[in-house]
Design a protein around this motif. Structure first.
Motif, PDB file in Angstrom:
ATOM      1  N   UNK A 111    -172.245 -28.625  54.159  1.00 48.84           N
ATOM      2  CA  UNK A 111    -171.570 -30.232  54.471  1.00 48.84           C
ATOM      3  C   UNK A 111    -173.085 -30.638  54.342  1.00 48.84           C
ATOM      4  N   UNK A 112    -174.312 -29.851  54.524  1.00 49.04           N
ATOM      5  CA  UNK A 112    -175.465 -31.095  55.054  1.00 49.04           C
ATOM      6  C   UNK A 112    -175.921 -31.339  53.185  1.00 49.04           C
ATOM      7  N   UNK A 113    -175.182 -30.846  52.243  1.00 45.56           N
ATOM      8  CA  UNK A 113    -175.372 -31.418  50.984  1.00 45.56           C
ATOM      9  C   UNK A 113    -175.081 -32.502  50.777  1.00 45.56           C
ATOM     10  N   UNK A 114    -173.451 -32.622  51.145  1.00 49.16           N
ATOM     11  CA  UNK A 114    -172.653 -33.448  51.312  1.00 49.16           C
ATOM     12  C   UNK A 114    -173.174 -34.965  52.157  1.00 49.16           C
ATOM     13  N   UNK A 115    -173.056 -34.387  53.115  1.00 48.39           N
ATOM     14  CA  UNK A 115    -173.510 -35.716  54.593  1.00 48.39           C
ATOM     15  C   UNK A 115    -175.210 -36.484  53.798  1.00 48.39           C
ATOM     16  N   UNK A 116    -175.701 -35.048  53.467  1.00 48.28           N
ATOM     17  CA  UNK A 116    -177.856 -36.248  52.546  1.00 48.28           C
ATOM     18  C   UNK A 116    -177.139 -36.667  50.859  1.00 48.28           C
ATOM     19  N   UNK A 117    -176.727 -36.437  50.493  1.00 47.44           N
ATOM     20  CA  UNK A 117    -176.576 -36.703  49.083  1.00 47.44           C
ATOM     21  C   UNK A 117    -177.737 -35.907  48.322  1.00 47.44           C
TER      22      UNK A 117
END
Length: 494
Positions: A111-117
């Motif tokens: 989720x962090x990876x996706x949110x921060x691109x």
């Protein structure tokens, strides 16, 4: 009797197989070949002569230390017909709980990876590589923007998972333990009582001298300390890991601790070890991982704000970044209830042939992870040696503090032991805390997960870790929690 002999043969075979892949094996092989040129080596007594040469030259002692080290990390014996996963964890509900927890961690990371691109991993541009290499010894001066990053999980999140653990084969009304145990941990595991702990930790008796502890002894403290130092020097001269482990149960003199710990953990700074550390450093320079930012964030939130450890910020970055790339750490998952997380090459999701472990060591850092390294910086100032000691401490002990298992040194057993001891031997304090809605385990859990790092003064903490190494067990932490809880809370809570 036959079963015991079979188990012993299996253990011997596995240790021999493990040592065959080590640097020590190749060194012994070279020494054996070289000894053939010596005039005292006779063809008719070749085997005995080479054994005698190894004994005189000190190589026999190195082999004994290596075998002893392997025995210390060898998993508990299991039934020969048990499936392979039982080596990791024999209880099915524990394995399922650990699997669910791992999925939750991965979900948080993704989720962090996706949110921060931000990709999980990328190759650093040449300019960035040069910049990182130039400031390798001054990474603490770097101030990256980490405001958007958050720890994947904190100890309090992990505690909630442990509180909800249940054995599906038990019903609350049918189990005596559920009726008598009023703590937060509600799983029926066997833990030691005080008589068993006294038998196990006999060297910690009040009638035996302890470095750093004001116990009643038969001799003046200064006389005991002088004699203890003399014995420690003799142990180091003998270079015997088993003797060092026994000796350190009464505490280690400050001047000898670094060498004693290295001896117990069978760590020696060979050229190949230094080279391996440099290879890990090169991997850090060349590739950027998402977990690097989690490491930076954790160090900034914990060790950098600690009065004892802020001066070691550069060391912490170096050790932890290299640790995240070390694939040799994966070997401990053979006897760890956890499994290393996997990632897939872009566009190949679900195809196992395109799966890789992420991070390469299989360990996702959490809030407070850097505190496992910080106290060791007081003992070791050579980065490669510091790294080796931390890695060995982690794969022997620390991994058990953040994985769900039924092992006696596992976090679940330690929590249950702590609550049982407190409820049985300090009931007034236990019930008072419970009545005011402050369950003792909620207070103590964060101490446990860090093995008291950051909560005890460093000199006291190192004396505690002496005992962990000396007894090859984390159970001493549960008794320490009771003592610490009592001394810090009883005066104003009652």
């Amino acid at each position: 009797m036959l079963q015991e002999e079979s188990d012993l043969s299996l253990i011997i075979a596995q240790i021999v197989q493990k040592l065959k892949g080590s640097n020590l094996y190749s060194q012994l092989e070279r020494q054996a070949w070289a000894s053939l040129q010596r005039p005292e080596i006779k063809l008719e007594s070749l085997k005995e002569d080479i054994k005698e040469f190894f004994k005189i030259s000190g190589w026999e002692k190195k082999l004994q230390n290596a075998v002893y080290s392997e025995l210390n990390v060898f998993p508990l014996p299991s039934h020969p017909a048990a499936p392979p996963e039982h080596l990791k964890e024999p209880l099915v509900y524990m394995r399922k709980a650990q699997g669910s927890w791992e999925k939750r961690i991965l979900k948080s990371l993704n989720s962090m990876c996706t949110e921060l691109s931000i990709p999980l991993a990328r190759k650093r541009p040449v300019g960035e590589q040069k910049e990182l290499l130039n400031k390798w010894n001054e990474m603490g001066t770097d101030e990256p923007d980490l405001s958007l990053f958050r720890p994947v999980y904190a100890p309090k999140d992990f505690l909630e998972v442990l509180i909800n653990l249940r054995n599906p084969n038990y019903e609350n009304g049918d189990s005596l333990s559920f009726r008598t145990h009023l703590g937060l941990i509600q799983v029926p595991l066997k833990v030691k009582d005080i008589p068993e702990l006294k038998e196990c930790f006999v060297e910690l008796g009040l009638n035996i001298g302890q470095l750093g502890i004001d116990d009643s002894t038969q001799v003046p403290p200064e006389l005991f300390e002088n004699e203890h130092v003399r014995i420690g020097q003799k142990v180091l001269a003998e270079q015997d890991s088993a003797a060092a482990q026994q000796y350190i149960r009464q505490g280690s003199p400050t001047a000898l601790r670094a060498e004693l710990w290295a001896l117990i953990l069978n760590i020696s700074s060979q050229p190949e070890d230094v080279l391996y550390y440099e290879q890990l450093k090169t991997n850090v320079i060349q590739h950027d991982l998402l977990v690097d930012s989690l490491i930076y964030k954790d160090v900034k939130l914990t060790a950098s704000n600690d009065d004892y450890y802020f001066v070691f910020e550069d060391y912490l970055y170096q050790v932890l970044l290299c640790f995240s790339r070390d694939t040799s750490v994966l070997s401990h998952f053979a006897f760890n209830s956890a499994s290393p997380p996997k990632s897939y090459i872009r566009g190949k999701l679900g195809l196992e042939e395109y799966a890789v472990f992420y991070p390469p060591n299989g360990v996702i850092p959490f809030h407070g992870f850097s505190m496992y390294v910080a106290p060791l910086c007081f003992l070791y100032h050579e980065p490669s040696k510091l790294y080796q000691i931390f890695r060995e401490m982690y794969v022997r002990f620390f991994f058990r503090l953040h994985s769900i298992s039924s092992h006696p040194s596992g976090i679940v057993s330690l929590c249950l032991l702590f609550e049982t001891l407190l409820q049985t031997y300090l009931p007034q304090l236990f019930y008072h805390l419970r009545e005011i809605g402050a369950q003792p385990l909620r207070i103590s859990f964060k101490w446990m997960v860090r093995a008291f790092s950051g909560y005890l003064a460093t000199d006291q903490l190192l004396l505690l870790w002496d005992r962990i190494l000396g007894y090859n067990s984390l159970e001493i932490l549960a008794d320490m929690w009771c003592t610490y809880t009592y001394s810090t809370n009883i005066e104003y809570l009652l």
